[in-house]
Design a protein around this motif. Structure first.
Motif, PDB file in Angstrom:
ATOM      1  N   ASN A 188      -5.607  15.993 -10.954  1.00  0.00           N
ATOM      2  CA  ASN A 188      -6.593  15.733 -12.010  1.00  0.00           C
ATOM      3  C   ASN A 188      -6.618  14.270 -12.434  1.00  0.00           C
ATOM      4  N   ASN A 189      -5.528  13.559 -12.207  1.00  0.00           N
ATOM      5  CA  ASN A 189      -5.456  12.149 -12.608  1.00  0.00           C
ATOM      6  C   ASN A 189      -5.618  11.192 -11.427  1.00  0.00           C
ATOM      7  N   THR A 190      -6.008  11.722 -10.282  1.00  0.00           N
ATOM      8  CA  THR A 190      -6.208  10.896  -9.099  1.00  0.00           C
ATOM      9  C   THR A 190      -7.620  10.325  -9.073  1.00  0.00           C
ATOM     10  N   ASP A 191      -7.708   9.030  -8.853  1.00  0.00           N
ATOM     11  CA  ASP A 191      -8.985   8.345  -8.662  1.00  0.00           C
ATOM     12  C   ASP A 191      -8.956   7.749  -7.265  1.00  0.00           C
ATOM     13  N   LEU A 192      -9.693   8.353  -6.338  1.00  0.00           N
ATOM     14  CA  LEU A 192      -9.638   7.923  -4.945  1.00  0.00           C
ATOM     15  C   LEU A 192     -10.042   6.464  -4.774  1.00  0.00           C
ATOM     16  N   GLU A 193     -10.907   5.975  -5.642  1.00  0.00           N
ATOM     17  CA  GLU A 193     -11.346   4.584  -5.542  1.00  0.00           C
ATOM     18  C   GLU A 193     -10.220   3.607  -5.880  1.00  0.00           C
ATOM     19  N   LYS A 194      -9.204   4.074  -6.595  1.00  0.00           N
ATOM     20  CA  LYS A 194      -8.093   3.206  -6.986  1.00  0.00           C
ATOM     21  C   LYS A 194      -6.892   3.342  -6.059  1.00  0.00           C
ATOM     22  N   GLU A 195      -6.967   4.249  -5.106  1.00  0.00           N
ATOM     23  CA  GLU A 195      -5.862   4.443  -4.173  1.00  0.00           C
ATOM     24  C   GLU A 195      -5.934   3.427  -3.042  1.00  0.00           C
ATOM     25  N   ASN A 196      -4.847   2.738  -2.803  1.00  0.00           N
ATOM     26  CA  ASN A 196      -4.762   1.761  -1.716  1.00  0.00           C
ATOM     27  C   ASN A 196      -4.197   2.466  -0.484  1.00  0.00           C
ATOM     28  N   TYR A 229      -8.128  -5.664   7.659  1.00  0.00           N
ATOM     29  CA  TYR A 229      -7.081  -5.087   6.808  1.00  0.00           C
ATOM     30  C   TYR A 229      -5.854  -5.987   6.795  1.00  0.00           C
ATOM     31  N   GLN A 230      -5.472  -6.447   5.604  1.00  0.00           N
ATOM     32  CA  GLN A 230      -4.306  -7.305   5.454  1.00  0.00           C
ATOM     33  C   GLN A 230      -3.137  -6.518   4.848  1.00  0.00           C
ATOM     34  N   PRO A 231      -2.114  -6.205   5.654  1.00  0.00           N
ATOM     35  CA  PRO A 231      -0.905  -5.614   5.058  1.00  0.00           C
ATOM     36  C   PRO A 231      -0.262  -6.619   4.110  1.00  0.00           C
ATOM     37  N   GLU A 232       0.109  -6.162   2.944  1.00  0.00           N
ATOM     38  CA  GLU A 232       0.731  -7.041   1.957  1.00  0.00           C
ATOM     39  C   GLU A 232       2.114  -6.536   1.587  1.00  0.00           C
ATOM     40  N   GLY A 233       2.928  -7.465   1.121  1.00  0.00           N
ATOM     41  CA  GLY A 233       4.264  -7.136   0.660  1.00  0.00           C
ATOM     42  C   GLY A 233       4.375  -7.254  -0.842  1.00  0.00           C
ATOM     43  N   PHE A 234       5.579  -7.566  -1.329  1.00  0.00           N
ATOM     44  CA  PHE A 234       5.766  -7.623  -2.776  1.00  0.00           C
ATOM     45  C   PHE A 234       5.080  -8.850  -3.380  1.00  0.00           C
ATOM     46  N   ARG A 235       4.904  -8.782  -4.694  1.00  0.00           N
ATOM     47  CA  ARG A 235       4.292  -9.897  -5.399  1.00  0.00           C
ATOM     48  C   ARG A 235       5.346 -10.979  -5.565  1.00  0.00           C
ATOM     49  N   LEU A 236       5.125 -12.100  -4.918  1.00  0.00           N
ATOM     50  CA  LEU A 236       6.110 -13.185  -4.918  1.00  0.00           C
ATOM     51  C   LEU A 236       5.806 -14.234  -5.975  1.00  0.00           C
ATOM     52  N   TRP A 237       4.595 -14.764  -5.936  1.00  0.00           N
ATOM     53  CA  TRP A 237       4.283 -15.958  -6.722  1.00  0.00           C
ATOM     54  C   TRP A 237       4.028 -15.606  -8.182  1.00  0.00           C
ATOM     55  N   ALA A 276       0.830  -1.202   0.000  1.00  0.00           N
ATOM     56  CA  ALA A 276       0.000   0.000   0.000  1.00  0.00           C
ATOM     57  C   ALA A 276       0.866   1.255   0.000  1.00  0.00           C
ATOM     58  N   LEU A 277       1.913   1.248   0.808  1.00  0.00           N
ATOM     59  CA  LEU A 277       2.823   2.397   0.848  1.00  0.00           C
ATOM     60  C   LEU A 277       3.549   2.551  -0.477  1.00  0.00           C
ATOM     61  N   VAL A 278       4.100   1.461  -1.000  1.00  0.00           N
ATOM     62  CA  VAL A 278       4.851   1.521  -2.257  1.00  0.00           C
ATOM     63  C   VAL A 278       3.973   2.049  -3.387  1.00  0.00           C
ATOM     64  N   ASN A 279       2.721   1.603  -3.441  1.00  0.00           N
ATOM     65  CA  ASN A 279       1.839   2.014  -4.523  1.00  0.00           C
ATOM     66  C   ASN A 279       1.406   3.471  -4.431  1.00  0.00           C
ATOM     67  N   THR A 280       1.594   4.088  -3.279  1.00  0.00           N
ATOM     68  CA  THR A 280       1.236   5.497  -3.117  1.00  0.00           C
ATOM     69  C   THR A 280       2.206   6.412  -3.861  1.00  0.00           C
ATOM     70  N   PHE A 281       3.451   5.982  -4.009  1.00  0.00           N
ATOM     71  CA  PHE A 281       4.460   6.824  -4.654  1.00  0.00           C
ATOM     72  C   PHE A 281       4.136   7.009  -6.139  1.00  0.00           C
ATOM     73  N   LEU A 282       4.275   8.235  -6.593  1.00  0.00           N
ATOM     74  CA  LEU A 282       3.980   8.596  -7.977  1.00  0.00           C
ATOM     75  C   LEU A 282       5.085   8.150  -8.920  1.00  0.00           C
ATOM     76  N   ARG A 290      -1.940  14.702   1.644  1.00  0.00           N
ATOM     77  CA  ARG A 290      -1.671  13.576   2.541  1.00  0.00           C
ATOM     78  C   ARG A 290      -0.736  12.569   1.881  1.00  0.00           C
ATOM     79  N   ARG A 291      -0.895  12.339   0.580  1.00  0.00           N
ATOM     80  CA  ARG A 291       0.000  11.436  -0.142  1.00  0.00           C
ATOM     81  C   ARG A 291       1.441  11.937  -0.043  1.00  0.00           C
TER      82      ARG A 291
END
Length: 675
Positions: free
Chosen positions: A510-518, A566-574, A343-349, A537-538
């Protein structure tokens, strides 16, 4: 003025902190005279508090209350594990609704409800104030009194964030039951915040513009803290308005003790504006004259740093080999048991200023490895989180006019380790790591050496930075006026330029979609917020990665209402190149005992490694946990005919925070109506 780096460390039972002067022999001459005197105690203080040097030695003892990185595991770099930003090897009971987080039976030195610090601060402050006029060096004497006011504000702000309403104690109390009971009366939280602000304003009047030694408080440190306190209280009172957590309504537990309560500004919203105005002015005072450091990571992992007087870093805790050290790099080199979340990583632009999901962003996805995932991203991400995968270092060959492959580097996160040596998410924090091999620093030959061994790390810990004032100004200004006027554009662009991100923040909005923000911070009071406010806040989330700010932010924004299963997740492994990193020993390194399996999620889920974990089903934050419970024994110490809370032995002057018991140590009532 010659700069002297002070190191705060424990030296005795009565004088636990002294000054250590880097590269000089001043420690012996500065401290021995004081240590040769009779012990400092309540029976012999007549021998002290006569000179500015005495005042200095008294306030030295207060610097231990500032944030630090620990000599064992933990510190500032791991604080955000108690949030959606990072995840540890264990779990945090305060984020659960299963009854594990309980009221303690009695207060002790480890409790958050602990007034021992305040007593020490008031003792120093009262004595210095009483002896101020007789000191010959009035400039320095006044400065050290200003430091004492700063530390009382610091300590009261710690208590305010955790308890809200508090007793306001300005003097060292005598051992008199009636007086102590009367002094235990909790004041409404807004009045406590006003008291903190008053202390900081007194400090501002007394403190010097430049700290007399590096590592000491200066005038701008008080301004920076002032902006933090005022913004915290303004946002808390706005987003928790009308609930039991804010005074002035029927659900507030202090209504019986304060039947005639009224906001000093005339109304709840006017009180919010009062705090916002202070936050704006204080933040602007610092931000308008302090530029951002060009080297973001260098503020956190350079063990030779002493920040100049006009630096972005206004206040830092310093360390010195052989005197005081920590073990930050020793743990972070293997993952440190505190990885960043997806969630944190995906916040970065992206560097072009677009969110990763926006059309044309250039985001390469997470289906390969994190090296690929981090390409073209905000530089605060690439220097703060270590990418996984294989990397080829190149050098320029002038003779052939080409870039030549030189050395292949290989980073495989230790997701199979346990405890504090584990890479919990695969996104390893490297912001604080000496000898960091991050995406932008793979040409470095410095692995950190001794700095990466336990008890030997001496990197400074920034405590107050001008960047926070930039962000406090942005947030407070938008909350106050609903627009980006004043110096908002100047400060926001500076933050983005330092991060290597397109400074056109309107393009991002203008390109922010709050529904897509984790991101939990898209919510306040259960409602989606304005896109501009969210992007402020971002910016704050990205700027303060692994600096221990996140939990308090989520509390004051009332965003934790939305932390449900709420499940904290890490990197995509599999099914990725990340999985192939462990191909040689996958039976051991990818076993169900150490990582979650593909049938559950393609992403690491640290809380679900063990089915017996209390947090296996994720975090669900209960509303009573917005404030900490007062220990049960405290109510029995404050019995009075004027009390407001029934106990087994009479009425207590204290009232408990909403939803928490007063008659037995136990969990909160999760059905309590906080709204």
């Amino acid at each position: 003025m010659k700069r002297v780096n002070i190191i705060i460390h424990e030296v005795s039972r009565t004088l636990r902190l002294t000054l250590c002067c880097v590269g000089m022999t001043m420690m012996a001459t500065a401290c021995d005279d004081f240590l040769d005197r009779e012990p400092l105690s309540f029976k012999s203080e007549e021998a002290y508090f006569h000179t500015a040097e005495d005042f200095k030695l008294a306030v030295n003892d207060l610097y231990k209350f500032l944030p630090q990185n620990n000599s064992i595991w933990g510190g500032t770099y791991s604080e955000d594990c108690k949030s959606d930003n990072q995840c540890s090897s264990g779990y945090y009971a305060i984020l659960l609704s299963n009854g594990d987080y309980k009221t303690q039976a009695q207060s002790n030195g480890s409790n958050i409800w602990n007034f021992n610090r305040l007593r020490a601060i008031n003792f120093a402050l009262n004595k210095i104030e009483g002896a101020l006029e007789e000191a010959e060096d009035q400039t320095m004497a006044r400065h050290y009194l200003g430091e004492a006011y700063f530390f009382r504000a610091w300590e009261y702000f710690r208590m305010l964030r955790n308890y809200g309403d508090l007793p306001i104690i300005k003097q060292v109390m005598d051992d008199d039951d009636a007086a102590l009971t009367a002094a235990s009366k909790r004041y409404p939280r807004n009045e406590v915040a006003r008291f903190i602000i008053d202390d900081l304003n007194k400090g501002i009047e007394l403190l010097q513009e430049k700290a007399p030694e590096s590592g000491r408080v200066c005038k701008d440190a008080a301004y920076a803290l002032l902006s933090r306190v005022a913004l915290f209280e303004a946002s808390w009172e706005r987003y928790h308005a009308g609930t039991c957590f804010v005074p002035g309504n029927a659900k507030w537990p202090g209504k019986t003790l304060w039947p005639d309560f009224a906001f000093a500004s005339g109304s709840a919203e006017a009180e919010v504006d009062y705090f916002l105005d202070i936050a704006i002015a204080a933040a602007d005072h610092v931000a308008s004259k302090r530029s951002l450091d060009a080297d973001y990571q260098g503020m956190f992992n350079n063990y030779e740093t002493v920040f100049p007087d006009d630096d972005e870093v206004i206040l830092a805790r310093y360390y010195q080999k052989g005197v005081l050290s920590h073990s930050c790099s020793a743990f972070l080199k293997n993952g440190g048991g505190c990885g960043a979340t997806r969630a944190l990583v995906n916040t970065f632009l992206m560097q072009n200023g677009l969110p990763i999901y926006a059309g044309g962003s250039g985001y390469k996805g997470d289906s390969k490895d994190t090296y690929t995932e981090f390409q073209g991203r905000d530089e605060r991400l690439t220097v703060s989180v270590r990418a996984a995968g294989r990397y080829i270092e190149t050098h320029y060959d002038a003779e052939t006019n080409t870039n030549v492959n030189d050395t292949t580097f290989y980073n495989k996160p230790f997701i199979y380790n346990t405890g504090n040596e584990k890479s919990t998410t695969g996104y390893d924090i490297c912001k604080w790591l000496v000898g960091n091999y991050s995406l932008e620093h793979y040409t470095s030959r410095d692995y950190g050496g001794e700095q990466r061994t336990q008890y030997n790390c001496t990197t400074a810990v920034p405590i107050l930075r001008a960047a926070e004032c930039y962000l406090n100004y942005l947030e407070a200004y938008f909350m106050r006026y609903g627009s980006l006027g004043g110096n908002c554009e100047r400060y926001w662009k500076a933050l983005r330029q330092r991060a290597g991100v397109d400074d056109d923040f309107n393009k991002t909005i203008n390109n922010t979609d709050l529904e897509k923000e984790n991101d939990l911070a898209v919510w306040s009071r259960g409602q989606l917020i304005d896109k501009t406010l969210y992007n402020i806040r971002r910016e704050r989330r990205c700027e303060f990665i692994a600096e221990g700010m996140r939990f308090d932010d989520l509390k004051r924004w009332r965003s934790l209402d939305m932390m449900k299963d709420y499940q904290p997740e890490g990197f995509r492994l599999w099914g990725t190149l990340n999985e192939q990193l462990y191909a040689d020993n996958r039976t051991k390194e990818l076993s169900p005992d150490v990582v979650t399996q593909s049938g559950l999620s393609d992403y690491l889920r640290p809380l679900q490694v063990s089915a017996s974990s209390a947090a296996y089903n994720g975090y669900t934050f209960p509303k009573p946990h917005y404030l900490e419970p007062i220990p049960i024994a405290e109510f029995l110490l404050c019995i009075s005919p004027e009390g407001v809370t029934q106990t087994a032995i009479g009425m207590s002057m204290l009232y408990q925070n909403p939803g928490w018991p007063v008659d037995a140590d136990g969990p909160a009532d999760y059905s309590y109506d906080c709204d």
